[in-house]
Write an enzyme that holds these catalytic residues in place. Structure first.
Site, PDB file in Angstrom:
ATOM      1  N   CYS A 114      33.431  27.001  28.788  1.00 30.68           N
ATOM      2  CA  CYS A 114      35.175  27.176  28.742  1.00 30.68           C
ATOM      3  C   CYS A 114      36.139  26.341  28.582  1.00 30.68           C
ATOM      4  O   CYS A 114      37.040  26.862  27.942  1.00 30.68           O
ATOM      5  CB  CYS A 114      35.194  27.654  30.480  1.00 30.68           C
ATOM      6  SG  CYS A 114      34.264  29.001  31.119  1.00 30.68           S
ATOM      7  N   HIS A 250      42.994  28.228  30.439  1.00 30.29           N
ATOM      8  CA  HIS A 250      41.909  29.453  30.729  1.00 30.29           C
ATOM      9  C   HIS A 250      42.007  29.764  32.201  1.00 30.29           C
ATOM     10  O   HIS A 250      42.001  29.694  32.939  1.00 30.29           O
ATOM     11  CB  HIS A 250      40.292  28.304  31.453  1.00 30.29           C
ATOM     12  CG  HIS A 250      39.288  28.704  31.323  1.00 30.29           C
ATOM     13  ND1 HIS A 250      38.574  29.821  30.527  1.00 30.29           N
ATOM     14  CD2 HIS A 250      38.622  28.365  32.140  1.00 30.29           C
ATOM     15  CE1 HIS A 250      37.381  30.245  31.270  1.00 30.29           C
ATOM     16  NE2 HIS A 250      37.247  28.908  32.692  1.00 30.29           N
ATOM     17  N   ASN A 280      36.421  35.681  33.864  1.00 32.35           N
ATOM     18  CA  ASN A 280      36.445  34.882  32.957  1.00 32.35           C
ATOM     19  C   ASN A 280      35.688  34.832  31.814  1.00 32.35           C
ATOM     20  O   ASN A 280      34.378  35.110  32.100  1.00 32.35           O
ATOM     21  CB  ASN A 280      35.796  33.951  34.364  1.00 32.35           C
ATOM     22  CG  ASN A 280      35.506  32.129  33.148  1.00 32.35           C
ATOM     23  OD1 ASN A 280      35.655  32.320  32.444  1.00 32.35           O
ATOM     24  ND2 ASN A 280      35.203  31.593  34.359  1.00 32.35           N
TER      25      ASN A 280
END
EC number: 2.3.1.180
Length: 323
Positions: A114, A250, A280
């Site tokens: 990520c 993020h 996500n």
């Protein structure tokens, strides 16, 4: 005068299939309300059968090139952040390079889960600052739907597929915080925490694997580490919290986003949030949010933007730039 890496264009792409939370109610012991209350996610996009990470990346790349007003022939390098490349090798970046018709320059993937896009920006920044390249296409693209355990309600409802891209171009600056472009980069990792977020298979163990996560531990590390890295990056750039126009974090979990903003003393109306629509998307989430933020009219030339991310590894970091 010094060289700066300035954003010239942004773009993103999302697969056509939209998956609302209610779809998971058919196969899992979960509800739309449960997913929303714990993550802020309402829907996400899943890639179609046969649609790969490099396909998503290519769409985002073309959108960013168009927005920047440049052609593939103007690009010196492609850096693609992903944990879900089409093949073990070659890199997804070289596949995008070929599809764009680029016959020069170089392309490679960065894998920091990520945090991958922040790491890729750091790479691109260093290359432009050193004169290695004048114009770099930086992409984040993922198809996390391919590594989900569809029986694990704690993880499979959180992730989505997508891609985002930026075109970075060398420009002269005075070396002060008034310059446009990337002003500072702050990167970290700590392999001791690898067991709280990982995929349980790979080339040297098994050929397939699923994402595994200890959610509470990830949350605990995320809030503290994201706030600290953002503060360090701001200090490196000679900036204060009050100088920040936008945080583009993020997009993992709305609770993490809110807690991090609170630690930095910034209200949520200074945060670009897309997690409700995309879930996500790992390395794709920041460039996706940057592109959406520009399209919404939120991010404007001259704004101070802080991007920060954390992912498996653990790997985390932040980038401060003036748009």
């Amino acid at each position: 005068m010094i060289r700066r890496a300035v954003v010239r264009g942004v773009g993103h792409y999302l697969p056509e299939r939209i998956v609302p939370n209610a779809e998971f109610e058919k196969t899992l012991d979960t509800t739309d309300e449960w997913i929303r209350s714990r993550s802020g996610i309402e829907r996400r996009h899943f890639a179609a059968e046969g649609e790969t990470t490099s396909d998503l990346a290519l769409h985002a790349a073309r959108a960013a090139l168009d927005h920047a007003g440049v052609t593939p022939a103007d690009i010196d390098a492609i850096i693609l952040a992903t944990s879900t490349a089409d093949f073990t090798f070659p890199s997804a970046a070289t596949m995008v390079q070929a599809e764009l018709g680029m016959e020069r320059g170089f392309a490679y993937d960065v894998q920091a889960v990520c945090a991958g896009f922040v790491y890729a920006l750091g790479n691109a920044h260093a290359m432009i600052m050193s004169g290695q390249a004048d114009r770099i296409l930086v992409i984040g693209a993922e198809t996390f739907s391919r590594i989900m355990d569809w029986t694990d309600r704690s993880t499979c409802v959180l992730f989505g597929d997508g891609a985002g891209a930026v075109v970075l171009e060398a420009a002269e600056g005075d070396g002060t915080k008034a310059d446009r472009g990337i002003l500072s980069v702050d990167l970290h990792s700590d392999g001791r925490h690898r067991d709280i977020l990982y995929v349980d298979g790979g080339v040297s163990t098994n050929t397939t694997g699923h994402l595994r996560m200890q959610g509470k531990e990830v949350f605990r590390h995320a809030v503290d580490k994201l706030a600290r890295t953002a503060e360090r990056a701001l200090a490196k750039a000679g900036l204060e919290h009050s100088d920040v126009d936008w945080i583009v974090p993020h997009q993992a979990n709305l609770r993490i986003i809110k807690a991090t903003a609170q630690k930095l003393g910034l209200p949520m109306d200074h945060v670009v949030v897309t997690v409700q629509d995309h879930g996500n998307t790992s390395a794709a989430s920041i460039p996706l949010a940057l592109s959406v933020g520009v399209a919404r009219g939120q991010i404007k030339p001259g704004d101070i933007v802080v991007t920060e991310a954390i992912g498996g590894g653990l790997a985390w970091g932040s980038v401060v730039l003036r748009w």
